[in-house]
Scaffold this motif. Structure first.
Motif, PDB file in Angstrom:
ATOM      1  N   MET A 240       0.827  -1.196   0.000  1.00 52.39           N
ATOM      2  CA  MET A 240       0.000   0.000   0.000  1.00 52.39           C
ATOM      3  C   MET A 240       0.870   1.259   0.000  1.00 52.39           C
ATOM      4  N   GLU A 241       0.373   2.291  -0.664  1.00 57.20           N
ATOM      5  CA  GLU A 241       0.972   3.624  -0.591  1.00 57.20           C
ATOM      6  C   GLU A 241      -0.202   4.591  -0.609  1.00 57.20           C
ATOM      7  N   VAL A 242      -0.638   4.958   0.588  1.00 54.59           N
ATOM      8  CA  VAL A 242      -1.836   5.790   0.738  1.00 54.59           C
ATOM      9  C   VAL A 242      -1.549   7.048   1.560  1.00 54.59           C
ATOM     10  N   ARG A 243      -0.284   7.285   1.841  1.00 50.99           N
ATOM     11  CA  ARG A 243       0.066   8.457   2.632  1.00 50.99           C
ATOM     12  C   ARG A 243       0.468   9.633   1.742  1.00 50.99           C
ATOM     13  N   ARG A 244       1.287   9.332   0.746  1.00 47.35           N
ATOM     14  CA  ARG A 244       1.663  10.370  -0.219  1.00 47.35           C
ATOM     15  C   ARG A 244       0.709  10.236  -1.403  1.00 47.35           C
ATOM     16  N   LEU A 245      -0.289  11.060  -1.438  1.00 45.66           N
ATOM     17  CA  LEU A 245      -1.335  10.916  -2.453  1.00 45.66           C
ATOM     18  C   LEU A 245      -0.950  11.581  -3.774  1.00 45.66           C
ATOM     19  N   SER A 246       0.245  11.208  -4.234  1.00 41.92           N
ATOM     20  CA  SER A 246       0.698  11.698  -5.534  1.00 41.92           C
ATOM     21  C   SER A 246       0.315  10.681  -6.599  1.00 41.92           C
ATOM     22  N   ALA A 247       0.345  11.096  -7.857  1.00 40.37           N
ATOM     23  CA  ALA A 247      -0.063  10.216  -8.948  1.00 40.37           C
ATOM     24  C   ALA A 247       0.901   9.047  -9.120  1.00 40.37           C
ATOM     25  N   LYS A 248       0.331   7.894  -9.457  1.00 43.93           N
ATOM     26  CA  LYS A 248       1.113   6.683  -9.661  1.00 43.93           C
ATOM     27  C   LYS A 248       0.604   5.986 -10.915  1.00 43.93           C
ATOM     28  N   GLY A 249       1.506   5.415 -11.701  1.00 45.05           N
ATOM     29  CA  GLY A 249       1.083   4.713 -12.905  1.00 45.05           C
ATOM     30  C   GLY A 249       2.214   3.887 -13.500  1.00 45.05           C
ATOM     31  N   GLY A 250       1.854   3.019 -14.440  1.00 44.82           N
ATOM     32  CA  GLY A 250       2.858   2.238 -15.157  1.00 44.82           C
ATOM     33  C   GLY A 250       3.210   0.902 -14.538  1.00 44.82           C
ATOM     34  N   LEU A 251       2.398   0.418 -13.609  1.00 43.13           N
ATOM     35  CA  LEU A 251       2.650  -0.859 -12.947  1.00 43.13           C
ATOM     36  C   LEU A 251       1.813  -1.971 -13.593  1.00 43.13           C
ATOM     37  N   ILE A 252       2.440  -3.114 -13.849  1.00 45.15           N
ATOM     38  CA  ILE A 252       1.742  -4.292 -14.363  1.00 45.15           C
ATOM     39  C   ILE A 252       1.863  -5.388 -13.313  1.00 45.15           C
ATOM     40  N   VAL A 253       0.754  -5.887 -12.811  1.00 43.45           N
ATOM     41  CA  VAL A 253       0.758  -6.881 -11.737  1.00 43.45           C
ATOM     42  C   VAL A 253       0.352  -8.247 -12.281  1.00 43.45           C
ATOM     43  N   GLN A 254       1.221  -9.244 -12.057  1.00 39.29           N
ATOM     44  CA  GLN A 254       0.873 -10.614 -12.429  1.00 39.29           C
ATOM     45  C   GLN A 254       0.232 -11.340 -11.244  1.00 39.29           C
ATOM     46  N   GLY A 255       0.748 -11.106 -10.029  1.00 39.01           N
ATOM     47  CA  GLY A 255       0.173 -11.765  -8.872  1.00 39.01           C
ATOM     48  C   GLY A 255       1.060 -11.634  -7.655  1.00 39.01           C
ATOM     49  N   ILE A 256       0.694 -12.351  -6.613  1.00 37.91           N
ATOM     50  CA  ILE A 256       1.494 -12.433  -5.385  1.00 37.91           C
ATOM     51  C   ILE A 256       1.885 -13.890  -5.198  1.00 37.91           C
ATOM     52  N   GLU A 257       3.178 -14.114  -5.036  1.00 41.65           N
ATOM     53  CA  GLU A 257       3.689 -15.482  -4.902  1.00 41.65           C
ATOM     54  C   GLU A 257       4.090 -15.773  -3.457  1.00 41.65           C
ATOM     55  N   PHE A 258       3.732 -16.960  -2.996  1.00 42.77           N
ATOM     56  CA  PHE A 258       4.118 -17.444  -1.674  1.00 42.77           C
ATOM     57  C   PHE A 258       5.057 -18.640  -1.902  1.00 42.77           C
ATOM     58  N   ARG A 259       6.301 -18.477  -1.538  1.00 46.39           N
ATOM     59  CA  ARG A 259       7.245 -19.572  -1.775  1.00 46.39           C
ATOM     60  C   ARG A 259       8.226 -19.703  -0.601  1.00 46.39           C
ATOM     61  N   PRO A 260       8.819 -20.877  -0.437  1.00 55.34           N
ATOM     62  CA  PRO A 260       9.747 -21.096   0.689  1.00 55.34           C
ATOM     63  C   PRO A 260      10.939 -20.141   0.648  1.00 55.34           C
ATOM     64  N   GLU A 261      11.387 -19.770   1.819  1.00 58.37           N
ATOM     65  CA  GLU A 261      12.509 -18.832   1.931  1.00 58.37           C
ATOM     66  C   GLU A 261      13.793 -19.478   1.413  1.00 58.37           C
TER      67      GLU A 261
END
Length: 261
Positions: A240-261
């Motif tokens: 999350m980034e909800v404190r600095r309410l500046s414009a954000k763009g250009g992100l492509i999200v595939q997913g969140i991965e959970f894997r062993p350390e």
């Protein structure tokens, strides 16, 4: 003299089955007996997740493996889609522990249903049918969760956001991330110990840096947790980034991965 070469192959296979995939590969080069035993289905089925058949049954991916060893390495190198394409499953090559990636469509992303802010499209490098494209927001907030019972027991896990950046991306210098057990810790409590990360490729002091993966995507560590007996309910990773309410763009999200350390 190769004394192990004199032992019955099924006995050596049983010995190897109590080691690890990494140890088996190493021992197979030390003795002819171990080399033969290291091809046994007995060994490699032991390295597969105990519920691998149930997981594979939920996938439409074709599994053309002719041996347990081939199946093992196929699951390490080629993640399969499960649950109607909502998640992917693979194995950690060194340990055989389970890895899951939750697709972008299954994440809770603020404003993701508003075309002005986010769009959805296919991507040639994605294992999923759709990725999330950040067009423009000031309030960036996304989270994904998985049931701990699906993960390998008594294992340290790390959650990663898997993403790409478009040329001309902006406003992604810093964000906060954390991982929490949903039934044991509130959002507010977890936010107090959140880590500062940067999705940007530019250097920044005191920030966790994103890294390039072998599959061409980028990843950023969101947090770590220990999965004990798989009885802790859902574990959630949030960025999350909800404190600095500046414009954000250009992100492509595939997913969140959970894997062993």
């Amino acid at each position: 003299m190769d004394y192990f070469g004199l032992m019955p192959e099924d006995c050596l296979s049983e010995i190897l089955s109590f080691t690890s995939p990494e140890d088996t590969a190493r021992l197979s080069t030390s003795s002819r007996g171990f080399n033969f035993a290291a091809e046994s289905d007995v060994v490699w089925e032991k390295f597969l997740a105990s519920d691998y058949q149930n997981i594979i049954s939920k996938s439409k991916s074709l599994m053309a493996s002719h041996s347990m060893k081939q199946l093992y390495f196929s699951l390490c190198d080629s993640p399969i889609l499960t649950d109607g394409g909502k998640m992917s499953f693979s194995l950690d090559k060194k340990t055989g522990k389970k890895c899951f990636m939750v697709s972008a469509r299954e994440l809770a992303i603020s404003w993701s249903d508003t075309p002005h802010y986010w769009s959805w499209s296919s991507h040639p490098d994605s294992r999923f049918s759709e990725v999330a494209n950040l067009r423009f927001v000031c309030w960036l907030d996304m989270r994904g969760k998985i049931e701990t019972r699906l993960l390998s027991k008594r294992t340290n896990y790390v959650a990663y956001l898997v993403f790409k950046l478009k040329s001309g991306y902006y406003g992604l210098e810093t964000a906060n991330t954390f991982v929490r057990f949903v039934d044991r810790e509130s959002d507010n409590e977890a936010e107090e110990r959140a880590s500062v990360v940067s999705l940007s490729t530019q250097e920044g002091p005191g920030e966790n840096r994103s890294k390039r993966r072998d599959d061409g995507w980028m990843e950023i560590e969101m947090g770590k947790f220990f999965n004990d007996a798989g009885e802790d309910g859902d574990v959630e990773a949030r960025l999350m980034e909800v404190r600095r309410l500046s414009a954000k763009g250009g992100l492509i999200v595939q997913g969140i991965e959970f894997r062993p350390e």
